[in-house]
Write an enzyme that holds these catalytic residues in place. Structure first.
Site, mmCIF file in Angstrom:
data_model
loop_
_atom_site.group_PDB
_atom_site.id
_atom_site.type_symbol
_atom_site.label_atom_id
_atom_site.label_comp_id
_atom_site.label_asym_id
_atom_site.label_seq_id
_atom_site.Cartn_x
_atom_site.Cartn_y
_atom_site.Cartn_z
ATOM 1 N N GLU A 1 49.799 39.043 44.680
ATOM 2 C CA GLU A 1 49.907 37.726 43.734
ATOM 3 C C GLU A 1 49.944 36.704 44.724
ATOM 4 O OE1 GLU A 1 49.692 37.772 40.628
ATOM 5 O OE2 GLU A 1 49.979 39.785 40.144
ATOM 6 N N ALA B 1 41.543 42.984 36.524
ATOM 7 C CA ALA B 1 40.970 43.356 37.769
ATOM 8 C C ALA B 1 40.066 42.157 38.348
ATOM 9 C CB ALA B 1 39.789 44.593 37.330
ATOM 10 N N GLY C 1 36.372 43.368 49.390
ATOM 11 C CA GLY C 1 36.071 41.982 50.177
ATOM 12 C C GLY C 1 36.603 40.824 49.664
ATOM 13 N N ALA C 2 37.451 40.866 48.693
ATOM 14 C CA ALA C 2 37.596 39.544 47.777
ATOM 15 C C ALA C 2 39.048 39.735 47.454
ATOM 16 C CB ALA C 2 36.944 39.441 46.727
#
Length: 384
Positions: A358, A127, A132-133
């Site tokens: 990824e 995780a 927002g990232a």
């Protein structure tokens, strides 16, 4: 320059292919029925039985070190095996493996997390992504604050693969002023998960941490060194994504060739039409190109060389290839390709994800361009 496999490698490939064809592919109709009914494609019992059969065949921990009971077949064979597994859409993978960064744990952490995960007794999830990232992992906002011998974690993670099923998570949080730190957090410590519904069968989760207390001994690696661990996790598997996509594309292209040979239009089979022939030819060329780019990246890993640039090229090319091939295959099948009677539309939805997770296409392009501009990679050199 020898592109051939050794006799042992060919035997492994052929054994895996036989297992997939005899044990896994026959489950495809059942998986489609279950997914159409909103159920998981395979029940845990069926998956356990499959993995038990695979273990008897010698396939357990394909890339797991021998000291942990694995086969340690290495990056190249792992990629080849992924290609074989990719030939079916059944959500199956050989057991006996664990996230690579769990090997960075202490002896006690290995006993509590690594070894049970390898044996299939525990399930993990990774995780780092937040609302927002996503591509900018350095922008994470989840915080961990120290309180004596414990750390209190607050924040939210999103699009976490396996987050609904995992009983522990490797979560990355900012530990000011040290940087980002990775924590091993059991579910019973208080974090919660909610499923996220997607266009494909991939079922990620949103994880919520609200005043979750974690003992200091659950820090994985070093305090403030979590970002390095995260990049190690992400980088290791990047070339494996196109590997599995290659298997899917080859299987679908085979379906398209067979269908074109029997489907008639205007008095002849559609395989006689140049438009169909070109779609088949272009797909074959793109699959072969993706295959060798992927194996080259795996070779660099196996040789102990820096494979980040090669893996980005393989991932970008393989993701685009898979989406182009499945689109052509659906087009060749016409209306039948669009129905749920065939798995093509399922692959269409599933493979679209490859261009996002990824590392998005855009991130791969940025990485490739930056490496060239900064001189980290050079043009025109073979084998370096």
């Amino acid at each position: 320059m020898d592109f051939s496999l050794t006799p042992e490698e060919r035997q492994i490939r052929d054994t895996v292919r036989s297992f997939i064809e005899k044990e896994v592919m026959p489950l495809e109709p059942e998986v489609l029925r279950n997914e159409r009914a909103g159920r998981p494609g395979l029940t845990p019992d069926v998956l356990r039985d499959l993995r038990a059969k695979a273990r008897k065949s010698g396939f357990w921990g394909i890339n797991t070190p021998e000291e942990y009971g694995g086969a340690a077949l290495g990056p190249i064979m792992s990629a080849i095996i992924a290609m074989e597994i990719g030939r079916t859409f059944v959500p199956f993978s050989f057991g006996g493996s664990a996230d690579n960064i769990l090997y960075a744990g202490t002896d006690e952490q290995k006993q509590r997390y690594l070894l049970p995960t390898i044996e299939g007794e525990r399930r993990s999830c990774f995780a780092i992504t937040e609302p927002g990232a996503g591509s900018d992992a350095r922008n994470i906002r989840t915080r961990a604050t120290q309180d004596g011998a414990e750390w209190i974690i607050n924040g939210e993670k999103t699009f976490i693969t396996g987050g609904n099923e995992a009983d522990f998570v490797m979560v990355f949080a900012v530990t000011e002023p040290h940087g980002v730190t990775c924590f091993l957090v059991d579910r019973d410590m208080g974090w919660k998960s909610e499923p996220i519904h997607t266009m494909g069968e991939w079922g990620p989760a949103s994880l919520v941490f609200q005043d979750v207390r974690v003992p200091e001994e659950n820090i994985l690696g070093e305090l403030g060194k979590g970002f390095e661990l995260a990049m190690q996790w992400i980088g290791q598997g990047r070339y494996m994504i196109p590997a599995r996509a290659i298997g899917s594309a080859e299987r679908m292209l085979g379906m398209a060739v067979e269908y074109a040979k029997i489907r008639k239009s205007m008095g002849q089979t559609i395989s006689n039409y140049q438009a169909i022939q070109w779609m088949i030819a272009d797909s074959q060329v793109e699959i072969e190109a993706a295959k060798w780019l992927t194996l080259y990246a795996a070779w660099r890993v196996s040789a102990g060389m820096d494979a980040r640039h090669a893996s980005s090229i393989a991932k970008l090319n393989g993701a685009i290839m898979a989406n182009q091939v499945v689109d052509r295959v659906l087009q060749i099948h016409g209306g039948m390709g669009y129905t749920k009677e065939l798995p093509i539309e399922r692959w269409y939805r599933e493979l679209r994800l490859l261009r996002i997770f990824e590392g998005t296409d855009e991130i791969q392009r940025r990485t490739i361009a930056r490496n060239l501009i900064k001189g980290h990679a050079r043009l025109g050199l073979i084998g370096e």
